[in-house]
Design a protein around this motif. Sequence first.
Motif, mmCIF file in Angstrom:
data_model
loop_
_atom_site.group_PDB
_atom_site.id
_atom_site.type_symbol
_atom_site.label_atom_id
_atom_site.label_comp_id
_atom_site.label_asym_id
_atom_site.label_seq_id
_atom_site.Cartn_x
_atom_site.Cartn_y
_atom_site.Cartn_z
ATOM 1 N N PRO A 157 117.901 32.032 100.482
ATOM 2 C CA PRO A 157 119.036 31.632 99.648
ATOM 3 C C PRO A 157 119.680 30.305 100.066
ATOM 4 O O PRO A 157 120.507 29.787 99.341
ATOM 5 N N ARG A 189 119.772 26.121 101.566
ATOM 6 C CA ARG A 189 119.124 24.877 101.143
ATOM 7 C C ARG A 189 118.310 24.268 102.280
ATOM 8 O O ARG A 189 117.717 23.204 102.153
ATOM 9 N N SER A 204 115.666 32.176 96.123
ATOM 10 C CA SER A 204 116.744 31.196 96.178
ATOM 11 C C SER A 204 117.453 31.106 94.831
ATOM 12 O O SER A 204 116.924 31.558 93.819
ATOM 13 N N ARG A 225 114.741 21.274 97.031
ATOM 14 C CA ARG A 225 114.653 21.894 98.342
ATOM 15 C C ARG A 225 113.218 21.713 98.824
ATOM 16 O O ARG A 225 112.280 21.913 98.064
#
Length: 455
Positions: free
Chosen positions: A166, A168, A192, A282
Amino acid sequence: MTPSNPETGRVLLVDDEAAFQRLGGGFLRSLGHEVDIAGDGEAALARFAAQRPELVLLDLAMPPHMDPERGLELIPRLAGVPVIVLTGHGEHELALRAAELGAWDFITKPIDPDLLRFVVARALRKSRLEAELLRLRAEQGADDLGLVGQTPPMQQLRAMVRRVAPTRVSVLVLGPTGTGKELVARALHEGSPRRDGPFVVVHCGALSAELLESELFGHMKGSFTGAYRDQPGLVEAAHGGTLFLDEVGEMPPAMQVKLLRFLQEGTFVPVGGRVQKTAEARVVAATHRDLEAMVRDGAFREDLYYRLKGVVLRTPALAERMADVPLLAARFLQRGAPQARFSAGALAWVTARDWPGNVRELKAIVESAGALLLPEQHEVDTELLRLAAGDSSEAPRSIEPAASTGVLDAALNELERRLIQDAMSAAGGNQSEAARQLGVSRVGLIKKLTRLGLR
Ligand SMILES: Nc1ncnc2c1ncn2[C@@H]1O[C@H](COP(=O)(O)OP(=O)(O)O)[C@@H](O)[C@H]1O
Ligand SMILES: [Mg+2]
């Protein structure tokens, strides 16, 4: 009631009337709820953010002009918790609009305390059940992604994936080839908030520095022969999602600098372009190489290395978790041939083999064995696995054991051979009789005789 009662919780009461704040609030507290109070919309949003209530009781008539529209506007902004709307008599239309905006239930004023108690308890119970269901689904989802394995290293890996997904933070996935590095990257993406965004794979080892640059950052029309039009790159395609840099250890040094700039500043310049562009993604990188050693040898930029390894996850070689092999094999077989089973010998064969290609190799062999099953055949046996593995030979295995034959397998073959020889001599060479003694069919016996080179 005690606060641990499953039917009590943190309630936010939004109402401008001092009398109701006192009476309603007091009543809810007497039931064991923790009550927070807001007198207008702005205060409601502030309390909502600060206290994270589990339920909101909302009077639609909001100051400054007791305009129900202001109350309605609030509903979608109180997302994630049940909102129970308080309306006046005959305000059915208002209640309906509130429901359309996501309100959970409504109660008309003046409020019947028994009804209030019941509606609040039910809403808390249902919303907790829903939250629990969601959590279970998410957990299930992570397993559905296919990170199969019950050994401690796999359990640890899954726990780490759940924890890191979850966020970054940049993740570097290290492990031998075929151990599930890409699978981990996908699991990180799926777990995520970006899961609805793109997941883009860049194969850093497959292209020359020039092509890789154009692939990653795109190029402008006319920047090289064959560039007939502007072409956006993969970093742009990954905007708002996850960029997976596979085999990042193979990235040419010239590209490492440009990648670092993108990671640090979120900016890049397309090949042949002059204008700097931006994208946000990400980053998950993977390699089977020893990046740290590459840094020491000057083959990989140290600054880039540190940038990539926000968190390091390791996918263990299959040899370090052989206990997972039967489970993995069973899953792969089940996906391709749901009716099929492994024979005991076949399971012994898969666990005795060493798997230099790790899960990828196991998967490939099991899948082709499943595909090789004849229509009426439901058992994958050792013979079929050998065929699928491409290491069946004309000469039966037990006569010329190859170096790669598992120890257990060789031992089982030897045992089988002795039992059959004994049965055959006891039966005076009569195959039907020997088969009966051994508890196999005559055809089964003939197959074994052929395989073991005893015919
Ligand atoms: N733990 C696992 N459970 C189920 N399938 C796996 C697992 N690890 C790897 N695989 C499968 O094996 C194959 C190779 O995995 P991949 O992620 O491409 O490995 P890597 O990127 O490390 O080379 C893929 O088909 C993947 O789905
Ligand atoms: Mg890979």
